[in-house]
Design a protein around this motif. Sequence first.
Motif, PDB file in Angstrom:
ATOM      1  N   GLY A 154       0.826  -1.322   0.001  1.00 39.04           N
ATOM      2  CA  GLY A 154       0.020   0.038  -0.125  1.00 39.04           C
ATOM      3  C   GLY A 154       0.718   1.155   0.017  1.00 39.04           C
ATOM      4  N   GLY A 155       0.923   1.864  -1.182  1.00 39.75           N
ATOM      5  CA  GLY A 155       1.665   3.131  -1.140  1.00 39.75           C
ATOM      6  C   GLY A 155       2.878   3.001  -2.066  1.00 39.75           C
ATOM      7  N   ALA A 156       3.122   3.689  -3.196  1.00 40.33           N
ATOM      8  CA  ALA A 156       4.365   3.514  -4.120  1.00 40.33           C
ATOM      9  C   ALA A 156       5.170   4.756  -3.775  1.00 40.33           C
ATOM     10  N   GLY A 157       5.495   5.286  -2.498  1.00 38.70           N
ATOM     11  CA  GLY A 157       6.744   6.133  -2.603  1.00 38.70           C
ATOM     12  C   GLY A 157       7.959   5.417  -2.596  1.00 38.70           C
ATOM     13  N   LEU A 158       8.946   5.727  -1.929  1.00 35.59           N
ATOM     14  CA  LEU A 158      10.164   5.316  -1.973  1.00 35.59           C
ATOM     15  C   LEU A 158      10.227   3.850  -1.425  1.00 35.59           C
ATOM     16  N   THR A 159       9.747   3.827  -0.219  1.00 33.28           N
ATOM     17  CA  THR A 159       9.546   2.402   0.493  1.00 33.28           C
ATOM     18  C   THR A 159       9.067   1.199  -0.256  1.00 33.28           C
ATOM     19  N   GLY A 160       7.498   1.688  -0.757  1.00 32.11           N
ATOM     20  CA  GLY A 160       6.852   0.794  -1.452  1.00 32.11           C
ATOM     21  C   GLY A 160       7.641   0.495  -2.919  1.00 32.11           C
ATOM     22  N   ILE A 161       8.027   1.325  -3.419  1.00 30.53           N
ATOM     23  CA  ILE A 161       9.044   1.051  -4.784  1.00 30.53           C
ATOM     24  C   ILE A 161      10.270  -0.058  -4.431  1.00 30.53           C
ATOM     25  N   GLU A 162      10.983   0.509  -3.339  1.00 30.04           N
ATOM     26  CA  GLU A 162      12.253  -0.206  -3.224  1.00 30.04           C
ATOM     27  C   GLU A 162      12.043  -1.517  -2.717  1.00 30.04           C
ATOM     28  N   LEU A 163      10.849  -1.778  -1.971  1.00 29.83           N
ATOM     29  CA  LEU A 163      10.512  -2.931  -1.504  1.00 29.83           C
ATOM     30  C   LEU A 163       9.998  -3.960  -2.858  1.00 29.83           C
ATOM     31  N   ILE A 190      -0.229  -0.571  -4.639  1.00 31.24           N
ATOM     32  CA  ILE A 190      -1.476   0.176  -4.933  1.00 31.24           C
ATOM     33  C   ILE A 190      -1.192   1.575  -4.355  1.00 31.24           C
ATOM     34  N   GLU A 191      -1.375   2.485  -5.273  1.00 33.19           N
ATOM     35  CA  GLU A 191      -0.906   3.946  -4.772  1.00 33.19           C
ATOM     36  C   GLU A 191      -2.072   4.979  -5.054  1.00 33.19           C
ATOM     37  N   ALA A 192      -2.526   5.761  -4.266  1.00 34.91           N
ATOM     38  CA  ALA A 192      -3.589   6.589  -4.420  1.00 34.91           C
ATOM     39  C   ALA A 192      -3.461   7.712  -5.151  1.00 34.91           C
ATOM     40  N   MET A 193      -2.257   8.217  -5.239  1.00 32.55           N
ATOM     41  CA  MET A 193      -2.164   9.600  -6.182  1.00 32.55           C
ATOM     42  C   MET A 193      -1.963   8.965  -7.602  1.00 32.55           C
ATOM     43  N   PRO A 194      -1.908  10.051  -8.637  1.00 34.57           N
ATOM     44  CA  PRO A 194      -2.128   9.696 -10.103  1.00 34.57           C
ATOM     45  C   PRO A 194      -0.567   9.082 -10.665  1.00 34.57           C
ATOM     46  N   PRO A 198       6.691  10.816  -6.383  1.00 41.82           N
ATOM     47  CA  PRO A 198       6.718  12.104  -6.822  1.00 41.82           C
ATOM     48  C   PRO A 198       8.040  12.724  -6.636  1.00 41.82           C
ATOM     49  N   MET A 199       8.995  12.301  -5.913  1.00 41.30           N
ATOM     50  CA  MET A 199      10.183  12.990  -5.386  1.00 41.30           C
ATOM     51  C   MET A 199      11.192  12.901  -6.736  1.00 41.30           C
ATOM     52  N   VAL A 200      10.787  11.683  -7.517  1.00 44.65           N
ATOM     53  CA  VAL A 200      11.902  11.443  -8.690  1.00 44.65           C
ATOM     54  C   VAL A 200      11.397  12.165  -9.820  1.00 44.65           C
ATOM     55  N   THR A 223      -5.474   4.670  -7.180  1.00 44.09           N
ATOM     56  CA  THR A 223      -6.236   3.687  -6.447  1.00 44.09           C
ATOM     57  C   THR A 223      -6.083   3.654  -4.985  1.00 44.09           C
ATOM     58  N   LYS A 224      -7.087   4.057  -4.221  1.00 38.74           N
ATOM     59  CA  LYS A 224      -6.790   4.634  -2.932  1.00 38.74           C
ATOM     60  C   LYS A 224      -7.397   3.023  -2.169  1.00 38.74           C
ATOM     61  N   ILE A 225      -6.490   3.075  -1.057  1.00 37.11           N
ATOM     62  CA  ILE A 225      -6.851   2.019   0.015  1.00 37.11           C
ATOM     63  C   ILE A 225      -7.942   2.572   0.945  1.00 37.11           C
ATOM     64  N   THR A 249       2.920   0.731   3.097  1.00 30.83           N
ATOM     65  CA  THR A 249       4.135   1.483   2.801  1.00 30.83           C
ATOM     66  C   THR A 249       3.921   2.915   2.388  1.00 30.83           C
ATOM     67  N   GLY A 250       2.695   3.621   3.327  1.00 32.98           N
ATOM     68  CA  GLY A 250       1.990   4.530   2.787  1.00 32.98           C
ATOM     69  C   GLY A 250       2.471   5.926   3.608  1.00 32.98           C
ATOM     70  N   GLY A 251       3.276   5.567   4.318  1.00 30.59           N
ATOM     71  CA  GLY A 251       3.809   6.860   5.030  1.00 30.59           C
ATOM     72  C   GLY A 251       4.298   6.916   6.528  1.00 30.59           C
ATOM     73  N   PRO A 303      12.812  17.379   4.905  1.00 32.55           N
ATOM     74  CA  PRO A 303      11.985  16.164   4.528  1.00 32.55           C
ATOM     75  C   PRO A 303      12.542  15.049   5.617  1.00 32.55           C
ATOM     76  N   PRO A 304      11.874  14.018   6.191  1.00 31.13           N
ATOM     77  CA  PRO A 304      12.404  13.152   7.169  1.00 31.13           C
ATOM     78  C   PRO A 304      13.384  12.113   6.378  1.00 31.13           C
ATOM     79  N   THR A 305      14.381  12.493   5.854  1.00 31.49           N
ATOM     80  CA  THR A 305      15.539  11.215   5.264  1.00 31.49           C
ATOM     81  C   THR A 305      16.642  11.166   6.168  1.00 31.49           C
ATOM     82  N   MET A 365      25.578   3.927  -7.371  1.00 30.68           N
ATOM     83  CA  MET A 365      25.572   4.890  -6.538  1.00 30.68           C
ATOM     84  C   MET A 365      24.862   4.629  -5.291  1.00 30.68           C
ATOM     85  N   LYS A 366      23.987   4.190  -5.025  1.00 29.48           N
ATOM     86  CA  LYS A 366      23.150   3.649  -4.034  1.00 29.48           C
ATOM     87  C   LYS A 366      24.062   3.078  -3.195  1.00 29.48           C
ATOM     88  N   GLU A 367      24.883   1.912  -3.968  1.00 32.07           N
ATOM     89  CA  GLU A 367      25.807   0.708  -3.106  1.00 32.07           C
ATOM     90  C   GLU A 367      26.844   1.690  -2.552  1.00 32.07           C
TER      91      GLU A 367
HETATM   92  P1  NAD Z   1       5.757   8.406   1.716  1.00 28.64           P
HETATM   93  O1  NAD Z   1       4.803   9.285   2.215  1.00 28.64           O
HETATM   94  O2  NAD Z   1       6.940   9.067   0.770  1.00 28.64           O
HETATM   95  O3  NAD Z   1       5.041   7.470   0.455  1.00 28.64           O
HETATM   96  C1  NAD Z   1       3.872   6.885   0.524  1.00 28.64           C
HETATM   97  C2  NAD Z   1       2.862   6.788  -0.728  1.00 28.64           C
HETATM   98  O4  NAD Z   1       1.721   6.138  -0.006  1.00 28.64           O
HETATM   99  C3  NAD Z   1       2.422   8.193  -1.001  1.00 28.64           C
HETATM  100  O5  NAD Z   1       2.769   8.278  -2.684  1.00 28.64           O
HETATM  101  C4  NAD Z   1       0.979   8.130  -0.991  1.00 28.64           C
HETATM  102  O6  NAD Z   1       0.125   8.719  -1.930  1.00 28.64           O
HETATM  103  C5  NAD Z   1       0.650   6.766  -0.799  1.00 28.64           C
HETATM  104  N1  NAD Z   1      -0.571   6.515   0.023  1.00 28.64           N
HETATM  105  C6  NAD Z   1      -0.938   7.102   1.187  1.00 28.64           C
HETATM  106  N2  NAD Z   1      -2.483   6.935   1.555  1.00 28.64           N
HETATM  107  C7  NAD Z   1      -2.737   5.892   0.643  1.00 28.64           C
HETATM  108  C8  NAD Z   1      -3.819   5.027   0.642  1.00 28.64           C
HETATM  109  N3  NAD Z   1      -4.862   5.085   1.381  1.00 28.64           N
HETATM  110  N4  NAD Z   1      -3.804   4.332  -0.578  1.00 28.64           N
HETATM  111  C9  NAD Z   1      -2.876   3.984  -1.397  1.00 28.64           C
HETATM  112  N5  NAD Z   1      -1.843   4.832  -1.280  1.00 28.64           N
HETATM  113  C10 NAD Z   1      -1.656   5.708  -0.292  1.00 28.64           C
HETATM  114  O7  NAD Z   1       6.187   7.297   2.678  1.00 28.64           O
HETATM  115  P2  NAD Z   1       7.614   6.345   2.461  1.00 28.64           P
HETATM  116  O8  NAD Z   1       7.811   5.911   1.121  1.00 28.64           O
HETATM  117  O9  NAD Z   1       7.438   5.168   3.574  1.00 28.64           O
HETATM  118  O10 NAD Z   1       8.654   7.381   2.906  1.00 28.64           O
HETATM  119  C11 NAD Z   1       8.859   7.930   4.163  1.00 28.64           C
HETATM  120  C12 NAD Z   1       9.948   9.010   4.128  1.00 28.64           C
HETATM  121  O11 NAD Z   1      11.343   8.073   4.221  1.00 28.64           O
HETATM  122  C13 NAD Z   1       9.894   9.715   3.023  1.00 28.64           C
HETATM  123  O12 NAD Z   1      10.569  11.042   3.428  1.00 28.64           O
HETATM  124  C14 NAD Z   1      11.129   9.242   2.065  1.00 28.64           C
HETATM  125  O13 NAD Z   1      11.908  10.122   1.381  1.00 28.64           O
HETATM  126  C15 NAD Z   1      12.001   8.411   3.135  1.00 28.64           C
HETATM  127  N6  NAD Z   1      12.611   7.304   2.573  1.00 28.64           N
HETATM  128  C16 NAD Z   1      13.665   7.661   1.839  1.00 28.64           C
HETATM  129  C17 NAD Z   1      14.279   6.470   1.044  1.00 28.64           C
HETATM  130  C18 NAD Z   1      15.451   6.479   0.145  1.00 28.64           C
HETATM  131  O14 NAD Z   1      16.186   7.852   0.251  1.00 28.64           O
HETATM  132  N7  NAD Z   1      16.076   5.821  -0.603  1.00 28.64           N
HETATM  133  C19 NAD Z   1      13.654   5.158   1.229  1.00 28.64           C
HETATM  134  C20 NAD Z   1      12.410   4.921   1.887  1.00 28.64           C
HETATM  135  C21 NAD Z   1      12.284   6.171   2.612  1.00 28.64           C
END
Ligand code: NAD
Length: 393
Positions: A154-163, A190-194, A198-200, A223-225, A249-251, A303-305, A365-367
């Motif tokens: 749930g969520g395609a931010g960095l955590t969801g995509i890296e996992l 599954i990501e709610a936003m279009p 968004p940070m890439v 697609t929102k959960i 992985t939604g926040g 940001p919380p990085t 670079m990540k390595e």
């Molecule tokens: P995030 O908030 O960045 O992403 C969460 C995603 O979940 C968002 O895209 C959001 O739209 C989606 N979402 C929220 N509610 C939803 C719902 N009901 N249904 C579907 N999708 C939903 O959270 P994160 O990826 O866990 O990252 C948290 C912080 O940790 C960020 O500041 C990120 O930069 C940092 N982080 C960094 C790295 C890295 O640098 N490689 C890796 C992981 C996390």
Amino acid sequence: MSKIVIVGAGYAGVMAAAHLDRAGIPFTVVNNHDYHYFTTLLHEAAGGRGPAENYQVPIKEVLRKDTSELVIDEITGVDREKKVVKGKAGEYAYDYLIYSLGWISEYFGIKGLKENSMSITNLDSAVQIRQHIENEFKAYTQDHDPRHLRIALGGAGLTGIELMGELVDYIPTLCASLGISYNDVDMQCIEAMPTILPMVAEHLRPYVFETLTKKGARLRTGTKIMEVTPGVVHLDGGEKVEAGTIVWTGGVRANPLLADSGFTVDRRGKAKVNSFLQSTDDDHIFIAGDSAWAEDENGKPYPPTAQVAEQMGACVAHNLAALLAGKPMKNFKASLKGTLCSLGAEVGVGDAFGIPIKGATAGLMKEGSKIKYLWELGGVRLAGDRGKNVMQL
Ligand code: NAD
């Protein structure tokens, strides 16, 4: 002599501790484990890239001087009037406190989500996710229920995509070892936003789609959960995704102890700090990492990085040493080097100092960033000893 207590040994706390240790300034670190783990690499442990021990450093390896003390305890509160932090096992009096207890998952009040999903919050939970997936796949070999082979993130931010990047590398191997056809597996993010990530940079996102979908993932946007019940993710269009593995992985939000202890917090629970990273409520408390509501010179919150947390850790150690020596403290200013998102072990995507990168360059670079971090924490000793584990050399 002033009593210094650091609570939390994440990126900010352990970096502050390493700097104070090197300076020979006495302090006590209170942490719930005797190790520091690499939060930014937990997806690797969850996705089976390496064993848990590759993603941690014993805190004693960072603290070398006998002026530094480590106490294992779980902090439950801060009494600012008495200048005491409370733990489950004891109380710790301080003259100066460095608060760096990090974050927890943010569930946004979604019904059943916390109870019925897993999340990557620490090393233990990352390992549990891997074991859970393995158990589900083994169960499939017994009853052939397709739900065992469905993984919903749930969520395609960095955590969801890296996992997902780890899973598309690991699951084919797991399937082969159990005699399961990889074609029968359904892994969806599954990501709610279009859009995802968004940070890439926007023009790099199709590369992420292509890389992950070619390897068998589904990335669903817009697609929102709405709710999660045991084994079922309920989506906004009424669709129900029945999945043996559900990972949120939604926040994230700051550890709630800050709000509970009466600090001034923002909507994600971070406590307001001044430019020296002292709490605006109490100048005997420095706050660093994902718990700190710090702003840049334009008033934009950092940001919380991990990279910001590490730099804050170094800054609070410097400022505390300066304060004790009667010297001026320095304003915190983060140097943002970019964002790197791995897509499995080989490739990645992101930017370095604002320059977009993708593919093997980003993966390398990540390595490299892993070694750089260990170097900053413990010099050649840690980079050499631990670096080969974390990079699986
Ligand atoms: P995030 O908030 O960045 O992403 C969460 C995603 O979940 C968002 O895209 C959001 O739209 C989606 N979402 C929220 N509610 C939803 C719902 N009901 N249904 C579907 N999708 C939903 O959270 P994160 O990826 O866990 O990252 C948290 C912080 O940790 C960020 O500041 C990120 O930069 C940092 N982080 C960094 C790295 C890295 O640098 N490689 C890796 C992981 C996390």
